[in-house]
Structure formats: C-alpha cells, structure tokens
Scaffold this motif. Structure first.
Motif, short mmCIF file in Angstrom:
data_model
loop_
_atom_site.label_atom_id
_atom_site.label_comp_id
_atom_site.label_asym_id
_atom_site.label_seq_id
_atom_site.Cartn_x
_atom_site.Cartn_y
_atom_site.Cartn_z
N LEU A 17 -21.22 -24.41 99.08
CA LEU A 17 -22.66 -24.65 99.08
C LEU A 17 -23.10 -25.53 100.24
O LEU A 17 -24.22 -25.44 100.71
N LYS A 18 -22.20 -26.39 100.72
CA LYS A 18 -22.58 -27.31 101.79
C LYS A 18 -22.17 -26.79 103.17
O LYS A 18 -22.94 -26.89 104.12
N ASP A 19 -20.99 -26.21 103.29
CA ASP A 19 -20.46 -25.83 104.60
C ASP A 19 -20.89 -24.45 105.07
O ASP A 19 -21.17 -24.24 106.25
N LEU A 20 -20.92 -23.47 104.19
CA LEU A 20 -21.20 -22.10 104.62
C LEU A 20 -22.62 -21.87 105.13
O LEU A 20 -22.81 -21.15 106.10
N PRO A 21 -23.66 -22.47 104.52
CA PRO A 21 -25.00 -22.25 105.08
C PRO A 21 -25.18 -22.79 106.50
O PRO A 21 -26.01 -22.30 107.24
N SER A 22 -24.40 -23.78 106.88
CA SER A 22 -24.55 -24.35 108.22
C SER A 22 -23.68 -23.61 109.26
O SER A 22 -23.81 -23.88 110.45
N TYR A 23 -22.83 -22.69 108.83
CA TYR A 23 -21.96 -21.97 109.75
C TYR A 23 -22.75 -20.85 110.41
O TYR A 23 -23.40 -20.06 109.74
N ARG A 24 -22.71 -20.79 111.74
CA ARG A 24 -23.42 -19.73 112.47
C ARG A 24 -22.45 -18.61 112.79
O ARG A 24 -21.58 -18.75 113.64
N LEU A 25 -22.63 -17.49 112.13
CA LEU A 25 -21.78 -16.33 112.33
C LEU A 25 -22.20 -15.60 113.60
O LEU A 25 -23.39 -15.37 113.82
N PRO A 26 -21.25 -15.23 114.47
CA PRO A 26 -21.63 -14.50 115.68
C PRO A 26 -22.11 -13.09 115.34
O PRO A 26 -21.88 -12.57 114.24
N ALA A 27 -22.78 -12.46 116.31
CA ALA A 27 -23.34 -11.12 116.09
C ALA A 27 -22.27 -10.12 115.69
O ALA A 27 -22.50 -9.26 114.84
N ALA A 28 -21.08 -10.22 116.29
CA ALA A 28 -20.00 -9.29 115.94
C ALA A 28 -19.57 -9.46 114.49
O ALA A 28 -19.23 -8.49 113.80
N GLY A 29 -19.60 -10.68 114.00
CA GLY A 29 -19.26 -10.93 112.59
C GLY A 29 -20.30 -10.37 111.66
O GLY A 29 -19.97 -9.81 110.60
N ILE A 30 -21.56 -10.49 112.04
CA ILE A 30 -22.64 -9.93 111.22
C ILE A 30 -22.52 -8.41 111.16
O ILE A 30 -22.63 -7.80 110.09
N VAL A 31 -22.24 -7.78 112.31
CA VAL A 31 -22.08 -6.32 112.34
C VAL A 31 -20.88 -5.90 111.49
O VAL A 31 -20.94 -4.90 110.78
N SER A 32 -19.81 -6.67 111.54
CA SER A 32 -18.63 -6.35 110.75
C SER A 32 -18.92 -6.41 109.26
O SER A 32 -18.54 -5.51 108.50
N ILE A 33 -19.62 -7.44 108.83
CA ILE A 33 -19.97 -7.55 107.41
C ILE A 33 -20.92 -6.44 107.00
O ILE A 33 -20.76 -5.82 105.94
N LEU A 34 -21.93 -6.16 107.84
CA LEU A 34 -22.87 -5.08 107.52
C LEU A 34 -22.20 -3.72 107.52
O LEU A 34 -22.61 -2.82 106.78
N HIS A 35 -21.16 -3.54 108.34
CA HIS A 35 -20.40 -2.28 108.35
C HIS A 35 -19.75 -2.05 106.99
O HIS A 35 -19.76 -0.95 106.46
N ARG A 36 -19.21 -3.11 106.42
CA ARG A 36 -18.59 -2.98 105.09
C ARG A 36 -19.63 -2.76 104.02
O ARG A 36 -19.44 -1.94 103.11
N ILE A 37 -20.76 -3.48 104.11
CA ILE A 37 -21.82 -3.31 103.12
C ILE A 37 -22.40 -1.89 103.19
O ILE A 37 -22.65 -1.26 102.16
N SER A 38 -22.59 -1.37 104.41
CA SER A 38 -23.14 -0.02 104.55
C SER A 38 -22.18 1.03 104.00
O SER A 38 -22.62 2.00 103.38
N GLY A 39 -20.89 0.84 104.20
CA GLY A 39 -19.92 1.77 103.63
C GLY A 39 -19.95 1.76 102.11
O GLY A 39 -19.91 2.81 101.46
N PHE A 40 -20.06 0.57 101.54
CA PHE A 40 -20.13 0.45 100.08
C PHE A 40 -21.41 1.06 99.55
O PHE A 40 -21.41 1.75 98.52
N LEU A 41 -22.52 0.84 100.26
CA LEU A 41 -23.80 1.39 99.85
C LEU A 41 -23.78 2.92 99.88
O LEU A 41 -24.29 3.58 98.97
#
Length: 143
Positions: A17-41
């Motif tokens: 709750l404290k550390d993860l909201p302050s972590y800035r994920l790079p664009a490649a990481g966002i695309v990677s997570i969205l790639h998995r979410i889109s496959g699941f969807l």
C-alpha cells in the motif's frame, strides 16, 4: 591498518500500500502488463462473441434479435453495455496484436535496447488506443 567494512545490502518485504503506488513503471512494463490483460480479456469474451456470431448467421430473425441487443438491449441490460463489451474485445485484440508484432520484431532483429523498448512501447500504446478510439466512434455511431 584498518579495513573498510562494506555494509551488506538489506532485503526487506515491501509494503504494497505504501511502496507500489509510488513506483513508476516504464512504458515497456505497462505494455507488458496490458498484453497479459488483453490476452485474458480475449480468453473471457471471445466465446460470447463467437456464440453471438453463430446465432447472427443462423437466420434473419436471430440476426435481428442480436442487432436489437446492441441497439436497445436485452431485458434489464442496456444496449450500450453490449457495445462496451464489444469495445473491450476490440481493444484487447488490437493491443494484443500490436504488442505481439512488437515482440516478434524484437525477437527477429535483436532490437532489445532500452531506447527501442521505450519507443516501441509508446508506439504500441498510441496505435492500440488510437485505433480503438476510431472504432469506438464507429460503434457508437459518431460517423
């Protein structure tokens, strides 16, 4: 003679709750997570749309019923909800396809640099969201 003692790294559990909201994920990481979410969807929504497609080509009456579902809805579920489900599937397909092409390109040409990763991730996001916006405008009758 005095020895310099190096402090060993300290490993600790993170506070999600404290550390993860302050972590800035790079664009490649966002695309990677969205790639998995889109496959699941796609995995979740594709059977519904295959069933709807099968029913729509069965007869003119079943096509009219499914067309009405997107227009006025079915029962207590309004038509815009079905359009949002279709839009979610459209986004999932477009994002998954474009991110997949990005991965194939990186694998084929060994283009694994930090700069290329960032620029191709941004291009993936812009293309998938832009094409989804164009198709959303068509789906909701803006043109």
């Amino acid at each position: 003679m005095t020895e310099v003692v190096r402090k060993r790294p300290e490993f600790r559990n993170i506070n999600a709750l404290k550390d993860l909201p302050s972590y800035r994920l790079p664009a490649a990481g966002i695309v990677s997570i969205l790639h998995r979410i889109s496959g699941f969807l796609m995995f979740l929504l594709m059977p519904l749309f295959i069933w709807m497609f099968d029913n729509s080509i069965t007869s003119e009456i079943s096509f009219a019923k499914l067309s009405a579902a997107f227009g006025i809805g079915i029962g207590f579920v309004p038509g815009w909800f079905f359009k949002l489900l279709a839009l979610a599937l459209i986004w999932a397909y477009l994002h998954h396809f474009i991110a997949g092409v990005r991965h194939i390109y990186m694998d084929a040409f060994h283009a694994v640099t930090k700069e290329f990763g960032k620029s191709s991730a941004v291009a993936t996001l812009v293309l998938s969201l832009g094409l989804t916006a164009v198709l959303a405008a068509k789906l909701f009758g803006l043109y």
